[in-house]
Design a protein around this motif. Structure first.
Motif, PDB file in Angstrom:
ATOM      1  N   ILE A  13       0.841  -1.202   0.000  1.00  0.00           N
ATOM      2  CA  ILE A  13       0.000   0.000   0.000  1.00  0.00           C
ATOM      3  C   ILE A  13       0.875   1.250   0.000  1.00  0.00           C
ATOM      4  O   ILE A  13       0.584   2.227  -0.687  1.00  0.00           O
ATOM      5  N   ARG A  14       1.969   1.222   0.739  1.00  0.00           N
ATOM      6  CA  ARG A  14       2.887   2.374   0.761  1.00  0.00           C
ATOM      7  C   ARG A  14       3.460   2.639  -0.627  1.00  0.00           C
ATOM      8  O   ARG A  14       3.513   3.783  -1.078  1.00  0.00           O
ATOM      9  N   ILE A  15       3.874   1.604  -1.321  1.00  0.00           N
ATOM     10  CA  ILE A  15       4.415   1.760  -2.679  1.00  0.00           C
ATOM     11  C   ILE A  15       3.346   2.342  -3.604  1.00  0.00           C
ATOM     12  O   ILE A  15       3.618   3.254  -4.394  1.00  0.00           O
ATOM     13  N   HIS A  79       1.344  13.212   4.589  1.00  0.00           N
ATOM     14  CA  HIS A  79       1.340  13.290   6.054  1.00  0.00           C
ATOM     15  C   HIS A  79       1.012  11.930   6.681  1.00  0.00           C
ATOM     16  O   HIS A  79       1.673  11.506   7.641  1.00  0.00           O
ATOM     17  N   LEU A  80       0.025  11.262   6.125  1.00  0.00           N
ATOM     18  CA  LEU A  80      -0.342   9.938   6.650  1.00  0.00           C
ATOM     19  C   LEU A  80       0.824   8.960   6.524  1.00  0.00           C
ATOM     20  O   LEU A  80       1.076   8.173   7.443  1.00  0.00           O
ATOM     21  N   LEU A  81       1.520   9.001   5.400  1.00  0.00           N
ATOM     22  CA  LEU A  81       2.662   8.104   5.225  1.00  0.00           C
ATOM     23  C   LEU A  81       3.770   8.417   6.229  1.00  0.00           C
ATOM     24  O   LEU A  81       4.471   7.509   6.679  1.00  0.00           O
ATOM     25  N   SER A  82       3.908   9.679   6.587  1.00  0.00           N
ATOM     26  CA  SER A  82       4.927  10.014   7.591  1.00  0.00           C
ATOM     27  C   SER A  82       4.507   9.528   8.985  1.00  0.00           C
ATOM     28  O   SER A  82       5.358   9.195   9.810  1.00  0.00           O
ATOM     29  N   LEU A  83       3.205   9.468   9.233  1.00  0.00           N
ATOM     30  CA  LEU A  83       2.711   8.996  10.537  1.00  0.00           C
ATOM     31  C   LEU A  83       2.906   7.500  10.737  1.00  0.00           C
ATOM     32  O   LEU A  83       2.921   7.019  11.861  1.00  0.00           O
ATOM     33  N   ARG A  84       3.041   6.766   9.655  1.00  0.00           N
ATOM     34  CA  ARG A  84       3.171   5.309   9.768  1.00  0.00           C
ATOM     35  C   ARG A  84       4.362   4.917  10.626  1.00  0.00           C
ATOM     36  O   ARG A  84       4.359   3.874  11.260  1.00  0.00           O
ATOM     37  N   ALA A  94      -1.251  -2.010   9.863  1.00  0.00           N
ATOM     38  CA  ALA A  94      -2.036  -2.509   8.733  1.00  0.00           C
ATOM     39  C   ALA A  94      -3.435  -1.903   8.741  1.00  0.00           C
ATOM     40  O   ALA A  94      -3.945  -1.495   7.691  1.00  0.00           O
ATOM     41  N   PHE A  95      -4.046  -1.808   9.921  1.00  0.00           N
ATOM     42  CA  PHE A  95      -5.365  -1.200  10.003  1.00  0.00           C
ATOM     43  C   PHE A  95      -5.307   0.301   9.749  1.00  0.00           C
ATOM     44  O   PHE A  95      -6.232   0.877   9.179  1.00  0.00           O
ATOM     45  N   PHE A  96      -4.221   0.956  10.141  1.00  0.00           N
ATOM     46  CA  PHE A  96      -4.009   2.370   9.825  1.00  0.00           C
ATOM     47  C   PHE A  96      -3.973   2.564   8.305  1.00  0.00           C
ATOM     48  O   PHE A  96      -4.617   3.465   7.763  1.00  0.00           O
ATOM     49  N   LEU A 102      -5.653   4.184   2.640  1.00  0.00           N
ATOM     50  CA  LEU A 102      -6.500   3.803   1.499  1.00  0.00           C
ATOM     51  C   LEU A 102      -7.652   4.783   1.299  1.00  0.00           C
ATOM     52  O   LEU A 102      -8.047   5.054   0.156  1.00  0.00           O
ATOM     53  N   GLU A 103      -8.175   5.330   2.362  1.00  0.00           N
ATOM     54  CA  GLU A 103      -9.261   6.320   2.254  1.00  0.00           C
ATOM     55  C   GLU A 103      -8.760   7.587   1.565  1.00  0.00           C
ATOM     56  O   GLU A 103      -9.427   8.136   0.691  1.00  0.00           O
ATOM     57  N   SER A 104      -7.578   8.033   1.937  1.00  0.00           N
ATOM     58  CA  SER A 104      -6.985   9.203   1.289  1.00  0.00           C
ATOM     59  C   SER A 104      -6.698   8.925  -0.185  1.00  0.00           C
ATOM     60  O   SER A 104      -6.934   9.779  -1.055  1.00  0.00           O
ATOM     61  N   MET A 105      -6.206   7.735  -0.483  1.00  0.00           N
ATOM     62  CA  MET A 105      -5.955   7.350  -1.876  1.00  0.00           C
ATOM     63  C   MET A 105      -7.261   7.342  -2.673  1.00  0.00           C
ATOM     64  O   MET A 105      -7.302   7.777  -3.828  1.00  0.00           O
ATOM     65  N   LYS A 106      -8.317   6.870  -2.057  1.00  0.00           N
ATOM     66  CA  LYS A 106      -9.631   6.838  -2.710  1.00  0.00           C
ATOM     67  C   LYS A 106     -10.112   8.261  -3.007  1.00  0.00           C
ATOM     68  O   LYS A 106     -10.631   8.536  -4.096  1.00  0.00           O
TER      69      LYS A 106
END
Length: 137
Positions: A13-15, A79-84, A94-96, A102-106
């Motif tokens: 998902i990160r990629i 920002h979300l990716l930096s929070l991971r 995984a739930f994050f 995934l919601e942001s990607m959508k």
């Protein structure tokens, strides 16, 4: 095994998210700006001729608004990716990814899809599904 599967899920998902960010920043955002610039020049020319330019103005405004939304959603995704990095537990991470990333990607995809529908094909940096399915070279 579960730990490894959670890690693989997050990595994939990160990629995909990083790919979306790069495509949006380097290809989609500039393409929309180029088309808005063309529309702006067309509007200016039509004004000089006292021709009707209302539709061009509406399209340019809609695309400009979508481009702002695209850029803002890219910032959210980054920002979300930096929070991971702050989440140590693989299952929580995984739930994050499932709930937030995934919601942001959508959301980003929705803005891009809307922009694609009204951007001139020659400005769009990727082939449309119609071209992919039905073009013969």
């Amino acid at each position: 095994r579960q730990h490894i599967m959670f890690q693989n899920y997050c990595r994939i998902i990160r990629i995909e998210a990083l790919t979306m960010i790069e495509m949006a920043k380097k290809q989609i955002y500039p393409a929309i700006n180029d088309y808005v610039l063309k529309l702006s020049k067309t509007i200016k020319a039509k004004k000089a001729l006292n021709a009707v330019y209302k539709t061009d103005t509406q399209i340019a405004k809609k695309l400009s608004s979508l481009n702002v939304n695209i850029y803002n959603e890219v910032l959210v995704l980054e920002h979300l990716l930096s929070l991971r990095k702050t989440i140590a537990n693989p299952k929580e991470k995984a739930f994050f990814f499932k709930d937030k990333v995934l919601e942001s990607m959508k959301n980003l995809r929705a803005f891009v899809d809307d922009a694609e529908k009204i951007t001139d094909e020659k400005y769009w940096p990727f082939p449309s599904y119609t071209k992919l399915l039905f073009s013969v070279n």
